[in-house]
Design an enzyme around this catalytic site. Structure first.
Site, PDB file in Angstrom:
ATOM      1  N   CYS A 150      -0.383   3.454  -3.983  1.00  0.00           N
ATOM      2  CA  CYS A 150      -1.097   3.288  -2.645  1.00  0.00           C
ATOM      3  C   CYS A 150      -0.227   2.031  -2.319  1.00  0.00           C
ATOM      4  CB  CYS A 150      -2.393   3.177  -2.943  1.00  0.00           C
ATOM      5  SG  CYS A 150      -3.021   2.021  -3.654  1.00  0.00           S
ATOM      6  N   HIS A 243      -3.791  -1.655   2.978  1.00  0.00           N
ATOM      7  CA  HIS A 243      -2.644  -2.675   2.180  1.00  0.00           C
ATOM      8  C   HIS A 243      -1.660  -3.291   2.283  1.00  0.00           C
ATOM      9  CE1 HIS A 243      -5.210  -0.862  -0.825  1.00  0.00           C
ATOM     10  NE2 HIS A 243      -3.910  -0.557  -2.110  1.00  0.00           N
TER      11      HIS A 243
END
Lengths: 352, 352, 352, 352
Positions: A150, A243
């Site tokens: 990710c 993120h």
């Protein structure tokens, strides 16, 4: 109109599995026909086996589906794998060996030389490894295609157009990663509240390796990684999803922030050209504000599939520094594999 | 036993002002004799004028003290300034001109060539600027000594022993800063909850400049900064207190992580030699765990005055990377100025 | 000076176990001589077996203690039990049968007719059940004494002086309970962030039952509960520690808020008269501010052993409404049992 | 198809104002033609004047609209008022006097005897006060209609069908209210993180008064409130949006939880019968799970317009207790007034 491809989800009750279900429930090319989970869940209604955690309600069509076991034989042509790392290895091979196309979010096969580690916007050519893979492993119809970690997908999307245009020489990246990246139950609230945890097992190594592989070239059936170094600092912060990464980059050519911004804004890679269902338009959103992207405000850009970039400015040590943000369970996990499947379908690589 | 020095706090009702009050309430060398605040607060009991926010109770001896105006004439010999940046400039000069010693946490005078920007462990020799300052400004007894920005003190403490031993060549630093650094009311909860804010006005510039000044040398009445570059990424995270920083550093000499750890562990600078009241023993705590320091668990090390370091390891791009953490309102603000005053007192530079 | 009593902690590595260790490490009457935990931990250094989570550092004297098994034979005279509910039942009986005094935070024996459910300020007379217990169970020296549920201790402390003075007729209580009450790992951060969880298994039943038992009277070897009803709503909120409760109460006598405040302020029960080490002075802090007590600001009152009360005002439906707050792992768990042991020691009921 | 009604928003840049803009941007009956804000914002582009905080992007059609002053003359027929309490009073009267229909979220006129305090599902008949209002105040076309306080709408929706069926006798309610209820900047993060604030100025009084007014009957041009008492405890918790309430209720008739659930589930009031655009279908969602509704998971039910109810069970003190949850800035503010306007339009009370 052609028939939809029948697809299944492995690990369908977990955090990433639920995202797969959400994205596939009303998909124009795929029909969700199998939900597989652990033996404890098999045989139960999905609504009973699954503690649904997404803010939108569980899609009505999956509520009464019966969870099946995680083994070949389940009723579908492709599977999306949200399995944890360790079991993913042999299970995904078993499915591919039995003729299923496997789109995996697990890390188990990401470093196999003959398995594409794919971002459709970045390295669609790596799909040529599927032929190698079938030759090597003796698979007739099945295959494994993986999506990256990710954090790596966010960084790689950001680097791809500037590497192509100006050449990346080195990168220092610091991540501030949302809680959902650790799965469920994941991080105890006593650890996350009023805290930053500056360590995520294995993450820095993935973030040093995967972008260079994806930005590398296929030569004679395997990938030669791009020739630059990445140093990563990975941190867990108390945000639900998203993120956020700060990046300092050294480039082969001397450039201005404006040139980088132009490279990002003019990027129009293959999935966007093909107008694939999950391909965000544009793939990269460059924000002009002094304090954006922010995790909560920008993680959903492009329905969670776009990468947001901001604060592009000169770096006192390297050439340029900037921010990049992506949604870790959509672009960084389930959405990534769904887009991989859409690309292969569009390219005629999936025949059922 | 000598008499205590009478001290005052400017901006005594704010977030940093409260920390000054907490640290000075039972101080062995200083006696808190004046609490100054805005005109709206002047004349009121401190307990009425101040919304006390620290988890320990308000010290009993200040509850009934009457808040005074922020102007020379108040009953003390030294003042600690927790004033905001803009008013701090002229007010602190007025106090110094009137004969008060001024220990300031404000940024107003940090870049004045004749004002020491001081960390007692790092650059006690910069106190020689006090004589220059008095000459230049025609002050007989008064002076201004400043402490650095809260992020800069953490980084500078971490760099000082390794710069002395091996020479720093360049630094990329990423901060994850607690909410109290923005003062009160500061960051709205609608901005901080479930979010990271990747921008703090002016902070990156301070973090690029201040450590190099403090690690520089005094030559002919001003400071020649250390000759290396710092690139900073500054972020606000949803933790109450504590600034956690990830650091990648390039050094003149080739070293191992173990050599850096040894340099930090063996560091025994002047305040620790003098055993000053607020000097943490040791000044730097190197943690061996794979996931420490963490903001909540380690910010109070050395009663908030120590800097904690961890995860010292090779950097793929530079030489070494590591974590550093400090308490932003103690070591990064009020405690920093208190230690500055303790050092000057110990060196006979304060005569009342 | 008499010798200290040697004590052990069962479940010493968990969240409540760590609080016991913290409170007993420098205790004036007790000496920590045994730390027992699960088989997986037995034989290891405490520092290795335990993931220390409290903000103060692990006490130095326990770092190298070797964790022992959770079975009679361990080196101490009393044990404090932080065991989970299910195993606690038989294990605590085994210890008591082997002659140990057992002070338990577990719920297993709280409803045994012959086991005191004790708050030293509220029902010290219930210790007469220890004799009954020994008779019934054939124990010569050992015994079990329990402390109440963490929410129940806060409510019971608040009700005790007003029940004595004016008679409680009915109570509606709503709790907002901190995360540490669920232990570690406890509540996943994906569940707690940006949320309230309006359910805690078994809690409402405990909160309806336990205060009435403690405010009841011992008659012929068992307790007759106080004759009023309690309705509880229990909620988990994203605060680390501290249980805040809103209370509406109907009383037998007609009273004003001022009369209740006077009853709380003048309360001076046995542990405070005996000046026991862990007894807070005063046991109840009545706050005058319009917005206090608050969880973060007031949970540490009386070193976590006092109950804070505020916003005492008329209730539109019942007679009076108010707030009560206590620290759930100190007054609501470990500190409660430590105070129980101090009381028995002071009353000559512990002979070793 | 008839033309859309042209509408404006007063206080368009604030937290509730943004919700109005979001809800009205693509509304089938209304066209957003005026955005009014403070003098400092007037004349600027909306995108420049407004710090957009909602997670969805700012609607494209408002980006370039020029903010106008907050005074009659602006280009629309109806205004939605998100003004703060104090200025709202005279400004809303000025608009109504000038012929505008005013739908207000402010508290200024909620207690005026001739102003409807309206929830379309609960008391549509109170719109008869509009005629009284025009008579009394000499307004020909203009009027003021208010929506209730954000906590009051949740409780009143929950009480309405059971009051109608069984008669409410008394209510004790405890709220756990999200941060957005305090507006922006609102609650400082240093106050909200790791805390509960058990006080919201004026809220308990509103929650005691408003539901009884709305459940009352219009008699001779004013409202006779329903004859029961409500006692409220109001708390601010660290969740972004959503007000969760625990309710204990005494009823005239003796009922079972199942009877209440049936009353809620079978409720089909006027806005749902008329199938108004913003009316949720159903208006009340009764959840069967033991731990629902939860703030984060359920606040968006019915696009933020439904009230979720759960944990319906016997109360030890009253008859029944349960949970109720609603979205405070949609159903509790902007969405409430939009639905009020939809109802008046459907009933032919708005002619332009």
């Amino acid at each position: 109109m052609r028939d939809k491809i029948r697809v299944g989800v492995l690990g369908a009750t977990g955090a990433v599995g639920q995202r797969f279900v959400e994205l596939l429930a009303d998909h124009p090319y795929f029909e969700l026909s199998a939900l597989a989970a652990s033996d404890a869940s098999a045989g139960r209604r999905y609504a009973d086996a699954c503690r649904w955690m997404l803010s939108a309600d569980m899609p009505p069509q999956v509520i009464d589906m019966v969870v099946c076991e995680t083994a070949p034989g389940i009723d579908c042509d492709l599977v999306f794998s949200a399995l944890p790392g360790t079991p993913a290895g042999p299970v995904e091979e078993a499915f591919a060996g039995a003729g299923y196309g496997v789109f995996s979010n697990a890390s188990a096969h990401r470093r196999d030389p003959d398995v594409p580690l794919l971002i459709p916007e970045v390295n669609p050519g790596h799909l040529s490894l599927v032929a190698t893979q079938r030759d090597t492993r003796g698979w007739e119809r099945g295959f494994i295609v993986t999506n990256p970690n990710c954090s790596a997908v966010v960084l790689t999307m950001a680097l791809a157009p500037i590497h192509a245009a100006f050449g990346v020489r080195s990168v220092v990246v610091n991540t501030m990663q949302g809680l959902s990246g650790a799965g469920y139950p994941g991080v105890p609230s006593l650890d996350s509240l009023d805290n930053v945890i500056p360590f995520i097992g294995g993450e820095e190594d993935k973030l040093s390796f995967e972008p260079r592989r994806m930005l590398g070239k296929v030569k004679e059936g395997s990938v030669e990684p791009a020739d630059f170094a990445i140093s990563a600092h990975c941190n867990r912060v108390p945000a639900r999803e998203g993120h956020l990464e700060t990046v300092s980059v050294s480039l082969v050519e001397q450039v201005t922030p404006e040139q980088l911004i132009e490279a990002w804004r003019s990027w129009h890679p293959l999935p966007q050209q093909l107008n694939l269902h999950s391909a965000p338009q544009p793939p990269i959103v460059v924000r002009p504000e002094p304090d954006r992207p922010q995790t909560r405000l920008d993680r959903d850009a492009g329905r969670g599939m776009a990468v947001s970039i901001g604060r592009v400015r000169p770096c006192e040590v390297f050439d340029i520094k900037f921010l990049a943000l992506g949604h870790n369970t959509i672009r960084g996990a389930a959405g990534a594999s769904v887009l991989n499947a859409e690309l292969m379908l569009a390219q005629g690589m999936i025949n059922v």
